[in-house]
Design a protein around this motif. Sequence first.
Motif, PDB file in Angstrom:
ATOM      1  N   GLY A  83      30.912  49.630  67.717  1.00 40.14           N
ATOM      2  CA  GLY A  83      31.837  49.788  68.828  1.00 40.14           C
ATOM      3  C   GLY A  83      31.347  50.846  69.796  1.00 40.14           C
ATOM      4  O   GLY A  83      30.751  51.842  69.374  1.00 40.14           O
ATOM      5  N   ILE A 140      32.550  53.414  72.917  1.00 39.88           N
ATOM      6  CA  ILE A 140      33.659  54.017  73.659  1.00 39.88           C
ATOM      7  C   ILE A 140      33.115  54.606  74.956  1.00 39.88           C
ATOM      8  O   ILE A 140      32.154  55.379  74.946  1.00 39.88           O
ATOM      9  CB  ILE A 140      34.362  55.113  72.824  1.00 39.88           C
ATOM     10  CG1 ILE A 140      34.984  54.489  71.567  1.00 39.88           C
ATOM     11  CG2 ILE A 140      35.440  55.820  73.655  1.00 39.88           C
ATOM     12  CD1 ILE A 140      35.603  55.512  70.619  1.00 39.88           C
ATOM     13  N   SER A 174      31.681  45.564  70.201  1.00 38.03           N
ATOM     14  CA  SER A 174      32.851  45.580  71.093  1.00 38.03           C
ATOM     15  C   SER A 174      32.919  46.922  71.814  1.00 38.03           C
ATOM     16  O   SER A 174      32.284  47.891  71.408  1.00 38.03           O
ATOM     17  CB  SER A 174      34.133  45.326  70.308  1.00 38.03           C
ATOM     18  OG  SER A 174      34.360  46.344  69.369  1.00 38.03           O
ATOM     19  N   GLN A 175      33.690  46.944  72.882  1.00 33.78           N
ATOM     20  CA  GLN A 175      33.730  48.128  73.735  1.00 33.78           C
ATOM     21  C   GLN A 175      35.160  48.478  74.102  1.00 33.78           C
ATOM     22  O   GLN A 175      35.997  47.598  74.311  1.00 33.78           O
ATOM     23  CB  GLN A 175      32.904  47.869  75.007  1.00 33.78           C
ATOM     24  CG  GLN A 175      32.767  49.072  75.923  1.00 33.78           C
ATOM     25  CD  GLN A 175      33.098  48.753  77.370  1.00 33.78           C
ATOM     26  OE1 GLN A 175      33.187  47.586  77.745  1.00 33.78           O
ATOM     27  NE2 GLN A 175      33.304  49.771  78.169  1.00 33.78           N
ATOM     28  N   PHE A 176      35.436  49.782  74.165  1.00 34.85           N
ATOM     29  CA  PHE A 176      36.754  50.282  74.580  1.00 34.85           C
ATOM     30  C   PHE A 176      36.548  51.275  75.711  1.00 34.85           C
ATOM     31  O   PHE A 176      35.688  52.155  75.633  1.00 34.85           O
ATOM     32  CB  PHE A 176      37.471  50.977  73.424  1.00 34.85           C
ATOM     33  CG  PHE A 176      38.827  51.531  73.800  1.00 34.85           C
ATOM     34  CD1 PHE A 176      39.964  50.754  73.659  1.00 34.85           C
ATOM     35  CD2 PHE A 176      38.950  52.818  74.314  1.00 34.85           C
ATOM     36  CE1 PHE A 176      41.212  51.245  74.027  1.00 34.85           C
ATOM     37  CE2 PHE A 176      40.191  53.316  74.684  1.00 34.85           C
ATOM     38  CZ  PHE A 176      41.328  52.532  74.538  1.00 34.85           C
ATOM     39  N   ALA A 234      45.485  54.595  71.345  1.00 32.82           N
ATOM     40  CA  ALA A 234      44.937  53.346  71.889  1.00 32.82           C
ATOM     41  C   ALA A 234      43.564  53.046  71.269  1.00 32.82           C
ATOM     42  O   ALA A 234      43.243  51.882  70.984  1.00 32.82           O
ATOM     43  CB  ALA A 234      44.830  53.447  73.410  1.00 32.82           C
ATOM     44  N   ILE A 235      42.764  54.094  71.052  1.00 29.34           N
ATOM     45  CA  ILE A 235      41.441  53.904  70.431  1.00 29.34           C
ATOM     46  C   ILE A 235      41.597  53.460  68.988  1.00 29.34           C
ATOM     47  O   ILE A 235      40.927  52.528  68.531  1.00 29.34           O
ATOM     48  CB  ILE A 235      40.609  55.204  70.535  1.00 29.34           C
ATOM     49  CG1 ILE A 235      40.264  55.504  71.992  1.00 29.34           C
ATOM     50  CG2 ILE A 235      39.330  55.087  69.702  1.00 29.34           C
ATOM     51  CD1 ILE A 235      39.609  56.865  72.224  1.00 29.34           C
ATOM     52  N   LYS A 287      44.086  51.909  67.685  1.00 31.30           N
ATOM     53  CA  LYS A 287      44.605  50.534  67.690  1.00 31.30           C
ATOM     54  C   LYS A 287      43.467  49.542  67.934  1.00 31.30           C
ATOM     55  O   LYS A 287      43.379  48.494  67.281  1.00 31.30           O
ATOM     56  CB  LYS A 287      45.692  50.376  68.755  1.00 31.30           C
ATOM     57  CG  LYS A 287      46.332  48.983  68.751  1.00 31.30           C
ATOM     58  CD  LYS A 287      47.430  48.875  69.794  1.00 31.30           C
ATOM     59  CE  LYS A 287      48.148  47.525  69.679  1.00 31.30           C
ATOM     60  NZ  LYS A 287      47.231  46.374  69.800  1.00 31.30           N
ATOM     61  N   TRP A 288      42.581  49.879  68.891  1.00 29.74           N
ATOM     62  CA  TRP A 288      41.402  49.027  69.155  1.00 29.74           C
ATOM     63  C   TRP A 288      40.544  48.893  67.901  1.00 29.74           C
ATOM     64  O   TRP A 288      40.144  47.789  67.533  1.00 29.74           O
ATOM     65  CB  TRP A 288      40.613  49.624  70.316  1.00 29.74           C
ATOM     66  CG  TRP A 288      39.197  49.128  70.448  1.00 29.74           C
ATOM     67  CD1 TRP A 288      38.798  47.870  70.817  1.00 29.74           C
ATOM     68  CD2 TRP A 288      38.000  49.880  70.213  1.00 29.74           C
ATOM     69  NE1 TRP A 288      37.412  47.803  70.835  1.00 29.74           N
ATOM     70  CE2 TRP A 288      36.902  49.015  70.476  1.00 29.74           C
ATOM     71  CE3 TRP A 288      37.741  51.193  69.836  1.00 29.74           C
ATOM     72  CZ2 TRP A 288      35.572  49.435  70.347  1.00 29.74           C
ATOM     73  CZ3 TRP A 288      36.425  51.616  69.712  1.00 29.74           C
ATOM     74  CH2 TRP A 288      35.357  50.742  69.957  1.00 29.74           C
ATOM     75  N   ASP A 302      42.466  46.633  65.519  1.00 31.25           N
ATOM     76  CA  ASP A 302      42.479  45.236  65.971  1.00 31.25           C
ATOM     77  C   ASP A 302      41.110  44.574  65.797  1.00 31.25           C
ATOM     78  O   ASP A 302      41.026  43.369  65.539  1.00 31.25           O
ATOM     79  CB  ASP A 302      42.902  45.153  67.444  1.00 31.25           C
ATOM     80  CG  ASP A 302      44.364  45.512  67.658  1.00 31.25           C
ATOM     81  OD1 ASP A 302      45.118  45.546  66.656  1.00 31.25           O
ATOM     82  OD2 ASP A 302      44.743  45.768  68.818  1.00 31.25           O
ATOM     83  N   GLU A 303      40.046  45.379  65.959  1.00 29.00           N
ATOM     84  CA  GLU A 303      38.692  44.852  65.811  1.00 29.00           C
ATOM     85  C   GLU A 303      38.253  44.813  64.338  1.00 29.00           C
ATOM     86  O   GLU A 303      37.120  44.447  64.037  1.00 29.00           O
ATOM     87  CB  GLU A 303      37.709  45.709  66.611  1.00 29.00           C
ATOM     88  CG  GLU A 303      37.852  45.577  68.117  1.00 29.00           C
ATOM     89  CD  GLU A 303      37.399  44.218  68.628  1.00 29.00           C
ATOM     90  OE1 GLU A 303      36.494  43.622  68.012  1.00 29.00           O
ATOM     91  OE2 GLU A 303      37.964  43.750  69.638  1.00 29.00           O
TER      92      GLU A 303
END
Length: 344
Positions: A27, A29, A51-53, A69-70, A72-73, A76-77
């Motif tokens: 991931g 960030i 994936s990217q946040f 929020a991070i 949660k990402w 979720d991932e």
Amino acid sequence: MESIIFSNSIAGDLKSYLANQSFSKLGVITDSNTEKHCFPVIRDHLPVDSSQFSFPSGESNKNLETCSAIWKWMTDEAFDRKALIINLGGGVTGDMGGFCAATYKRGIRFINLPTTLLSQVDASVGGKLGVDFNGFKNHIGVFAEPEAVMISEVFLKTLPDEELRSGYAEVIKHGLIQNANYFGCLKTEGWEKQNWREIIEKSVSIKKDVVQKDPKESGLRKILNFGHTIGHAFESYYLDSERHLLHGEAIAIGMICESYLSVKKSGLSKSEMELINNMLLNVFEKFDFPVEDIPAIVVLCSQDKKNEGKTVNFSLLTQIGKCEYNFNATIEEIEESVHFYKNL
């Protein structure tokens, strides 16, 4: 201690590094600035399933709400404990992304790709992670080392002058606390046109040497906080106002105030204090603020993490190139130092 890699080709070096790592998922960030200006440099060299946040840039977003929020990402991932995070950004991204990685499922691995001068010479080295809370800088955090830090000058080309200048404050600090010759070689005229690779490597070596001797800030590492007790108070006080200060701008104020305290408390000569003040004021425009703000700014010093009990603890200079720690100052003395800066 983390591995620090000075890269001549960040995309290729990152690809090679990742090829030698074992991870279940990757991931990245970023903040909104680095997503636009820096992520394209590495994007095509990442695994296709990464994936990217991204979060809105700025110190005002370095908080637990963004952390939620991070997290949660990550959830979720379906990141597991063998996942790997890349923090691509400045000090806010490195501090907060590292904090989220270090606390998610009790800790997953992360690497830092610092994109600002400030994060390259300071925030990315040493394993201090955290977020701001209730207006206090880095109030919630942990110590955790990244697996690696990859430093590339290519990202400095994306910075506006004020961000480059902000990082230069920490460069000046490194000379003041540990190396008088280094301080003497730093430019004030044309400061933005320097050999940044050389400067970054020297500053990183100074910080790394201090951190290796005292990883958890029980003693010597406190000298890295020169200028930060009062500087953080200024930064915190104006954090959410139109008069917002960049970190380095606030630390420059703090170094002038704490040089004044160094004359009073630790034996710094007035002539060296004047040399320090002149250099900082040649690089950083003097910050004008109402005298009525001073008591409220100074009160914030009482929340500094180095404090013990009710005393305000400072790291102060004995001379240029030498710093000692655990000097106490009263609220009145701190106010006096801030008035000194205001009246320069």
